[in-house]
Design a protein around this motif. Structure first.
Motif, PDB file in Angstrom:
ATOM      1  N   MET A  41      46.817  25.646  49.517  1.00 28.41           N
ATOM      2  CA  MET A  41      45.635  26.456  49.194  1.00 28.41           C
ATOM      3  C   MET A  41      45.924  27.949  49.367  1.00 28.41           C
ATOM      4  SD  MET A  41      43.558  24.316  47.982  1.00 28.41           S
ATOM      5  CE  MET A  41      41.889  24.915  47.921  1.00 28.41           C
ATOM      6  N   VAL A  42      46.726  28.298  50.362  1.00 25.63           N
ATOM      7  CA  VAL A  42      47.139  29.699  50.523  1.00 25.63           C
ATOM      8  C   VAL A  42      47.920  30.138  49.288  1.00 25.63           C
ATOM      9  CG1 VAL A  42      48.636  31.273  51.827  1.00 25.63           C
ATOM     10  CG2 VAL A  42      47.130  29.699  53.050  1.00 25.63           C
ATOM     11  N   SER A  43      48.830  29.292  48.829  1.00 23.30           N
ATOM     12  CA  SER A  43      49.629  29.610  47.638  1.00 23.30           C
ATOM     13  C   SER A  43      48.751  29.747  46.397  1.00 23.30           C
ATOM     14  CB  SER A  43      50.676  28.522  47.386  1.00 23.30           C
ATOM     15  OG  SER A  43      51.567  28.475  48.456  1.00 23.30           O
ATOM     16  N   ILE A  44      47.742  28.871  46.272  1.00 20.87           N
ATOM     17  CA  ILE A  44      46.823  28.932  45.138  1.00 20.87           C
ATOM     18  C   ILE A  44      46.031  30.239  45.158  1.00 20.87           C
ATOM     19  CG2 ILE A  44      44.714  27.887  44.177  1.00 20.87           C
ATOM     20  CD1 ILE A  44      45.898  25.147  44.891  1.00 20.87           C
ATOM     21  N   LEU A  45      45.833  30.808  46.338  1.00 16.04           N
ATOM     22  CA  LEU A  45      45.148  32.098  46.453  1.00 16.04           C
ATOM     23  C   LEU A  45      46.091  33.271  46.182  1.00 16.04           C
ATOM     24  CD1 LEU A  45      42.607  33.772  47.257  1.00 16.04           C
ATOM     25  CD2 LEU A  45      43.501  33.730  49.598  1.00 16.04           C
ATOM     26  N   LEU A 101      37.376  29.261  48.087  1.00 15.33           N
ATOM     27  CA  LEU A 101      37.927  30.613  47.970  1.00 15.33           C
ATOM     28  C   LEU A 101      39.175  30.670  47.081  1.00 15.33           C
ATOM     29  CD1 LEU A 101      37.882  33.603  48.916  1.00 15.33           C
ATOM     30  CD2 LEU A 101      39.336  32.890  50.813  1.00 15.33           C
ATOM     31  N   SER A 102      40.143  29.806  47.308  1.00 19.83           N
ATOM     32  CA  SER A 102      41.403  29.860  46.554  1.00 19.83           C
ATOM     33  C   SER A 102      41.180  29.652  45.065  1.00 19.83           C
ATOM     34  CB  SER A 102      42.376  28.797  47.059  1.00 19.83           C
ATOM     35  OG  SER A 102      42.746  29.071  48.384  1.00 19.83           O
ATOM     36  N   VAL A 103      40.309  28.720  44.733  1.00 21.19           N
ATOM     37  CA  VAL A 103      40.068  28.394  43.328  1.00 21.19           C
ATOM     38  C   VAL A 103      39.191  29.457  42.671  1.00 21.19           C
ATOM     39  CG1 VAL A 103      39.025  26.690  41.778  1.00 21.19           C
ATOM     40  CG2 VAL A 103      40.399  25.929  43.729  1.00 21.19           C
ATOM     41  N   ASP A 104      38.086  29.811  43.330  1.00 23.09           N
ATOM     42  CA  ASP A 104      37.109  30.735  42.733  1.00 23.09           C
ATOM     43  C   ASP A 104      37.569  32.181  42.707  1.00 23.09           C
ATOM     44  OD1 ASP A 104      35.475  28.554  42.516  1.00 23.09           O
ATOM     45  OD2 ASP A 104      34.076  29.150  44.076  1.00 23.09           O
ATOM     46  N   PRO A 109      40.058  32.668  37.963  1.00 24.88           N
ATOM     47  CA  PRO A 109      39.868  33.976  37.332  1.00 24.88           C
ATOM     48  C   PRO A 109      41.169  34.588  36.801  1.00 24.88           C
ATOM     49  CG  PRO A 109      38.660  33.889  39.391  1.00 24.88           C
ATOM     50  CD  PRO A 109      39.510  32.654  39.320  1.00 24.88           C
ATOM     51  N   VAL A 110      42.260  34.439  37.533  1.00 24.27           N
ATOM     52  CA  VAL A 110      43.520  35.034  37.100  1.00 24.27           C
ATOM     53  C   VAL A 110      44.016  34.381  35.808  1.00 24.27           C
ATOM     54  CG1 VAL A 110      45.972  35.287  37.663  1.00 24.27           C
ATOM     55  CG2 VAL A 110      44.221  35.910  39.345  1.00 24.27           C
ATOM     56  N   VAL A 111      44.023  33.076  35.754  1.00 29.52           N
ATOM     57  CA  VAL A 111      44.462  32.390  34.530  1.00 29.52           C
ATOM     58  C   VAL A 111      43.557  32.784  33.364  1.00 29.52           C
ATOM     59  CG1 VAL A 111      44.658  30.118  33.403  1.00 29.52           C
ATOM     60  CG2 VAL A 111      45.596  30.466  35.701  1.00 29.52           C
ATOM     61  N   CYS A 112      42.252  32.851  33.612  1.00 28.96           N
ATOM     62  CA  CYS A 112      41.320  33.236  32.547  1.00 28.96           C
ATOM     63  C   CYS A 112      41.549  34.683  32.110  1.00 28.96           C
ATOM     64  CB  CYS A 112      39.878  33.029  33.004  1.00 28.96           C
ATOM     65  SG  CYS A 112      39.469  31.282  33.207  1.00 28.96           S
ATOM     66  N   MET A 113      41.825  35.566  33.058  1.00 26.00           N
ATOM     67  CA  MET A 113      42.101  36.963  32.716  1.00 26.00           C
ATOM     68  C   MET A 113      43.351  37.073  31.857  1.00 26.00           C
ATOM     69  SD  MET A 113      41.232  38.658  36.404  1.00 26.00           S
ATOM     70  CE  MET A 113      41.748  40.332  36.070  1.00 26.00           C
ATOM     71  N   LEU A 114      44.386  36.344  32.209  1.00 27.16           N
ATOM     72  CA  LEU A 114      45.627  36.398  31.434  1.00 27.16           C
ATOM     73  C   LEU A 114      45.436  35.783  30.048  1.00 27.16           C
ATOM     74  CD1 LEU A 114      48.229  35.679  34.244  1.00 27.16           C
ATOM     75  CD2 LEU A 114      47.671  37.885  33.186  1.00 27.16           C
ATOM     76  N   MET A 115      44.608  34.733  29.970  1.00 19.77           N
ATOM     77  CA  MET A 115      44.290  34.143  28.659  1.00 19.77           C
ATOM     78  C   MET A 115      43.503  35.144  27.816  1.00 19.77           C
ATOM     79  SD  MET A 115      41.389  32.752  26.919  1.00 19.77           S
ATOM     80  CE  MET A 115      40.277  32.352  28.244  1.00 19.77           C
ATOM     81  N   TYR A 116      42.516  35.805  28.409  1.00 20.33           N
ATOM     82  CA  TYR A 116      41.704  36.800  27.703  1.00 20.33           C
ATOM     83  C   TYR A 116      42.578  37.966  27.235  1.00 20.33           C
ATOM     84  CZ  TYR A 116      37.869  40.162  26.965  1.00 20.33           C
ATOM     85  OH  TYR A 116      36.998  41.081  26.432  1.00 20.33           O
TER      86      TYR A 116
END
Length: 194
Positions: A41-45, A101-104, A109-116
């Motif tokens: 979870m730390v890594s996912i954050l 926290l890690s997911v939200d 958001p990061v994957v969505c930002m890079l996709m956008y």
């Protein structure tokens, strides 16, 4: 307002506080911060935020950042609702009082930002790639988290509901971004449009 209604409300608030206290107690008692799952979870954050730092298009940083913040806020509200309604929860958390926290705050958001960003820079259809991204989260990422014991679905919740939820989140974030772009174009100073 009747005293009975206020007493019931106070009881509900106390139950929520007791529930949070129990999650914190479990987190401490089982030393969840020393488990492999905690460090995943730390890594996912952390890892997505580091990737974003290097990959974000600096010339569009406010636009992409606003979009990502919109995804983050909407996702956080949806996650809070889903956890409070008993549809899902995160058994391993960085902070028990902020279970998603890690997911939200990072990976979604990061994957969505890079996709956008990619759809903007390559003039691709945002809606198609938003649906594909939603499918990746709901049908690949969440089942992976379930398999690792980092996410649990309860009751009638399933991956199709998650998929629809992700699609709605991404459509709403795009709509919010478009509204602000329109307002900037109409009422703001003359600036470069994306």
């Amino acid at each position: 307002m009747s005293n009975t209604r206020l007493e019931q409300f106070d009881k509900a608030v106390q139950l929520r506080e007791d529930s949070t206290d129990l999650l914190i107690q479990i987190w401490k008692e089982y030393h969840l911060y020393s488990t492999l799952e905690f460090w995943i979870m730390v890594s996912i954050l952390v890892v997505p935020l580091l990737i974003l730092f290097f990959k974000i298009d600096k010339s569009k940083i406010f636009l992409i950042g606003f979009y990502g913040y919109s995804v983050h806020v909407i996702l956080a509200y949806v996650d809070i609702y889903g956890m409070n309604a008993g549809y899902w929860h995160y058994p391993f958390q960085l902070l028990p009082s902020l279970p998603s926290l890690s997911v939200d705050a990072s990976i979604v958001p990061v994957v969505c930002m890079l996709m956008y960003q990619w759809t903007l820079n390559h003039k691709k259809n945002y809606y198609l790639y938003a649906i594909l991204t939603a499918g990746g989260f709901a049908l690949v990422f969440k089942p992976l988290l379930v398999g690792l014991g980092l996410f649990k679905l309860y009751g009638k919740a399933n991956y199709i509901y998650l998929f629809v939820g992700y699609v709605l989140i991404l459509l709403t974030a795009k709509f919010m971004t478009n509204v602000f772009l329109w307002a900037q174009k109409r009422y703001g100073p003359s600036t470069k449009q994306y």
